[in-house]
Design a protein around this motif. Structure first.
Motif, PDB file in Angstrom:
ATOM      1  N   GLY A 160      83.464 -62.802  61.704  1.00 55.96           N
ATOM      2  CA  GLY A 160      83.357 -64.148  61.168  1.00 55.96           C
ATOM      3  C   GLY A 160      82.963 -64.145  59.696  1.00 55.96           C
ATOM      4  N   ILE A 161      82.598 -65.305  59.214  1.00 56.95           N
ATOM      5  CA  ILE A 161      82.197 -65.469  57.809  1.00 56.95           C
ATOM      6  C   ILE A 161      80.806 -66.100  57.796  1.00 56.95           C
ATOM      7  N   SER A 162      79.858 -65.405  57.220  1.00 57.91           N
ATOM      8  CA  SER A 162      78.463 -65.839  57.277  1.00 57.91           C
ATOM      9  C   SER A 162      78.195 -67.035  56.363  1.00 57.91           C
ATOM     10  N   ALA A 163      77.658 -68.102  56.953  1.00 58.51           N
ATOM     11  CA  ALA A 163      77.247 -69.256  56.149  1.00 58.51           C
ATOM     12  C   ALA A 163      76.084 -68.898  55.233  1.00 58.51           C
ATOM     13  N   ILE A 164      75.290 -67.911  55.644  1.00 55.10           N
ATOM     14  CA  ILE A 164      74.158 -67.498  54.805  1.00 55.10           C
ATOM     15  C   ILE A 164      74.668 -66.823  53.537  1.00 55.10           C
ATOM     16  N   ARG A 165      75.699 -65.992  53.656  1.00 52.75           N
ATOM     17  CA  ARG A 165      76.267 -65.366  52.465  1.00 52.75           C
ATOM     18  C   ARG A 165      76.812 -66.424  51.505  1.00 52.75           C
ATOM     19  N   LYS A 166      77.507 -67.394  52.081  1.00 52.72           N
ATOM     20  CA  LYS A 166      78.036 -68.474  51.249  1.00 52.72           C
ATOM     21  C   LYS A 166      76.895 -69.255  50.593  1.00 52.72           C
ATOM     22  N   VAL A 169      66.080 -74.465  44.320  1.00 55.01           N
ATOM     23  CA  VAL A 169      66.239 -74.377  45.773  1.00 55.01           C
ATOM     24  C   VAL A 169      64.851 -74.133  46.365  1.00 55.01           C
ATOM     25  N   THR A 170      64.415 -75.028  47.242  1.00 54.78           N
ATOM     26  CA  THR A 170      63.045 -74.940  47.765  1.00 54.78           C
ATOM     27  C   THR A 170      62.984 -74.611  49.252  1.00 54.78           C
ATOM     28  N   GLY A 171      64.138 -74.466  49.905  1.00 57.40           N
ATOM     29  CA  GLY A 171      64.131 -74.112  51.321  1.00 57.40           C
ATOM     30  C   GLY A 171      65.483 -73.608  51.756  1.00 57.40           C
ATOM     31  N   ILE A 172      65.491 -72.701  52.733  1.00 58.60           N
ATOM     32  CA  ILE A 172      66.743 -72.179  53.288  1.00 58.60           C
ATOM     33  C   ILE A 172      66.523 -71.867  54.761  1.00 58.60           C
ATOM     34  N   ARG A 173      67.472 -72.302  55.585  1.00 59.51           N
ATOM     35  CA  ARG A 173      67.383 -72.069  57.024  1.00 59.51           C
ATOM     36  C   ARG A 173      68.775 -71.718  57.550  1.00 59.51           C
ATOM     37  N   GLY A 174      68.853 -70.655  58.359  1.00 60.50           N
ATOM     38  CA  GLY A 174      70.133 -70.280  58.920  1.00 60.50           C
ATOM     39  C   GLY A 174      69.999 -69.111  59.873  1.00 60.50           C
ATOM     40  N   GLU A 185      70.639 -67.673  64.156  1.00 62.13           N
ATOM     41  CA  GLU A 185      69.973 -67.890  65.447  1.00 62.13           C
ATOM     42  C   GLU A 185      69.719 -66.601  66.209  1.00 62.13           C
ATOM     43  N   HIS A 186      70.538 -65.581  65.986  1.00 59.99           N
ATOM     44  CA  HIS A 186      70.402 -64.363  66.780  1.00 59.99           C
ATOM     45  C   HIS A 186      71.010 -63.190  66.034  1.00 59.99           C
ATOM     46  N   PHE A 187      70.507 -61.991  66.316  1.00 59.04           N
ATOM     47  CA  PHE A 187      71.004 -60.783  65.646  1.00 59.04           C
ATOM     48  C   PHE A 187      72.496 -60.582  65.855  1.00 59.04           C
ATOM     49  N   THR A 188      73.017 -60.988  67.017  1.00 52.91           N
ATOM     50  CA  THR A 188      74.408 -60.664  67.344  1.00 52.91           C
ATOM     51  C   THR A 188      75.409 -61.735  66.936  1.00 52.91           C
ATOM     52  N   VAL A 189      74.913 -62.831  66.324  1.00 54.52           N
ATOM     53  CA  VAL A 189      75.803 -63.940  65.993  1.00 54.52           C
ATOM     54  C   VAL A 189      75.867 -64.137  64.478  1.00 54.52           C
ATOM     55  N   THR A 190      77.083 -64.054  63.938  1.00 52.14           N
ATOM     56  CA  THR A 190      77.271 -64.391  62.526  1.00 52.14           C
ATOM     57  C   THR A 190      77.072 -65.898  62.365  1.00 52.14           C
ATOM     58  N   PRO A 191      76.121 -66.329  61.548  1.00 54.65           N
ATOM     59  CA  PRO A 191      75.818 -67.768  61.473  1.00 54.65           C
ATOM     60  C   PRO A 191      76.943 -68.565  60.814  1.00 54.65           C
ATOM     61  N   ASP A 192      77.280 -69.687  61.454  1.00 52.23           N
ATOM     62  CA  ASP A 192      78.293 -70.569  60.874  1.00 52.23           C
ATOM     63  C   ASP A 192      77.670 -71.829  60.275  1.00 52.23           C
ATOM     64  N   LEU A 193      76.330 -71.836  60.176  1.00 57.25           N
ATOM     65  CA  LEU A 193      75.643 -72.992  59.630  1.00 57.25           C
ATOM     66  C   LEU A 193      74.390 -72.543  58.886  1.00 57.25           C
ATOM     67  N   CYS A 194      74.190 -73.080  57.701  1.00 57.28           N
ATOM     68  CA  CYS A 194      72.990 -72.781  56.912  1.00 57.28           C
ATOM     69  C   CYS A 194      72.652 -74.036  56.105  1.00 57.28           C
TER      70      CYS A 194
END
Length: 403
Positions: free
Chosen positions: A220-226, A255-260, A262-271
């Motif tokens: 997948g494509i990591s939302a955190i990288r983006k 930028v004062t906060g970042i969240r993204g 859910e689990h080690f095995t899942v590429t995050p699609d939301l950040c």
């Protein structure tokens, strides 16, 4: 006394403040010793202390509630012998968090006095100011012939959350008072009268990627990288140079906060990112919104395989500045001169309740008070030998405004 019946002159006001100093210190210590961290602790204890003190000194007050009927402060009001304007002294009675308690030399709720310094969370911001303002109200309650109109003291118990619940309840809520001529906020610092501040534009940005198994063939494509590219773009952004002699500070972007994730095995699609933009009269909320759109569009273009980023505006307060010769600032400057202090008007870097009041059309000074150290930090403290001068300044200023 002056030639106006019952109006105390500057020397009498100073004597009253000198005699009040032990009582002011005692009330401030009691308030500090009850934790009231914004959004963490109950405010009931500090409010009850003030209610007890105001009742004992026969100062009328009322409780303030927000739209959910939660208790968010007190408003004490004393009225002069003749009709006139309404001015407000405002001090917050909630505080910043403690941080690392083990790093404090003395407990954040110690209220300990060492030499000329009173220690504890809220000592500078702004429980000592609340104690000073309570004493001014008590004096003016006993001498209504000395002034016309109304002196109100707002004890805001919901300031450090950023909600400003007490201020909103008093100035624009169901219990609002809409005839306020001006407000003086008791933030600390004796060198300046704060007559303005940068504004704020706060937005929560949602960045999308494409989910997948982080160890799979198609991760997948990591939302955190983006999101990290947005953070980098923000950190490198340079505002165009703009010289405004009436407003000395420049806009700023953080930028004062970042969240993204859910689990080690899942590429995050939301950040999500929290973005804080400091505004000036020339770089206002419209400019900030346009800048956010441009930054997101430029990053989305480089990540064409992902959904478009979105944002939601959380807060907008414009920058503000009192006009030259404003009566509030002039009264404080003149009153400070009578106690031997030379103060200058100043535009503050951070936003404050004054910005909110500007949206309501209410002029405000947002700083003059005691010398301090450790504001919102470890070992917060204020110099107590300056209490009489600060009290006499505000008392004298209010009497000048309410003639």
């Amino acid at each position: 006394m002056t030639n106006q019946d019952s109006v105390p002159d500057a020397a009498v006001i100073r004597q009253l403040a000198e005699s009040d100093a032990p009582s002011v210190l005692a009330l401030a210590r009691r308030l500090i010793q009850k934790p009231s961290r914004g959004g963490i602790d109950s405010y009931d204890h500090v409010i009850e202390i003030l209610e007890e003190w105001l009742t004992e000194h026969q100062v009328p007050f009322r409780r303030l509630q927000d739209h959910r009927a939660a208790l968010v402060g007190l408003a004490a009001e004393v009225t002069g012998a003749q009709p006139g304007p309404r001015y407000v002294l405002d001090a917050c009675i909630d505080t910043a968090p403690f941080g690392n308690v083990d790093a404090w030399t003395h407990a954040p709720t110690s209220g300990i006095v060492i030499g000329d310094w009173l220690y504890g969370r809220g000592s500078s911001d702004s429980k000592t100011a609340a104690a000073i303002f309570a004493h001014i109200a008590a004096h003016m309650q006993r001498m209504p012939a000395a002034f016309s109109g109304t002196l109100a003291v707002l004890f805001d118990a919901d300031e450090h959350t950023g909600s400003f619940g007490g201020a909103k309840a008093y100035f624009s809520g169901p219990q609002s008072t809409n005839d306020v001529s001006g407000v003086m906020i008791g933030y600390p610092g004796p060198e300046h009268i704060v007559i303005g501040a940068r504004g704020i534009f706060r937005a929560r940005i949602t960045i999308f990627g494409i989910s997948g198994h982080s160890g799979g063939r198609h991760p997948g494509i990591s939302a955190i990288r983006k999101a990290s590219e947005i953070v980098q773009t923000v950190s490198e952004y340079q505002f165009p140079e703009a010289c405004d002699p009436t407003f000395p500070h420049e806009p700023y972007l953080t930028v004062t906060g970042i969240r993204g994730g859910e689990h080690f095995t899942v590429t995050p699609d939301l950040c999500t990112l929290d973005l804080d933009v400091r505004l000036t009269p020339r770089f206002d909320a419209e400019c900030a919104q346009r800048l956010v759109r441009e930054i997101l569009a430029s990053v989305d273009e480089r990540w064409s395989g992902t959904p478009t980023s979105a944002y939601k505006i959380e807060t907008i307060w414009p920058a503000y500045r009192l006009p030259d010769g404003n009566r509030l600032a002039s009264a404080l400057i003149e009153a400070a001169r009578h106690v031997g202090l030379h103060v200058e008007p100043k535009i503050a870097w951070p936003a404050n309740i004054g910005n909110y009041l500007a949206t309501q059309g209410i002029p405000a000074t947002s700083g003059f008070g005691l010398p301090y150290q450790g504001l919102h930090a470890t070992d917060e403290c204020v110099r107590i030998d300056m209490i009489p001068k600060v009290q006499a300044t505000y008392h004298h200023a209010m009497l000048m405004l309410l003639q």
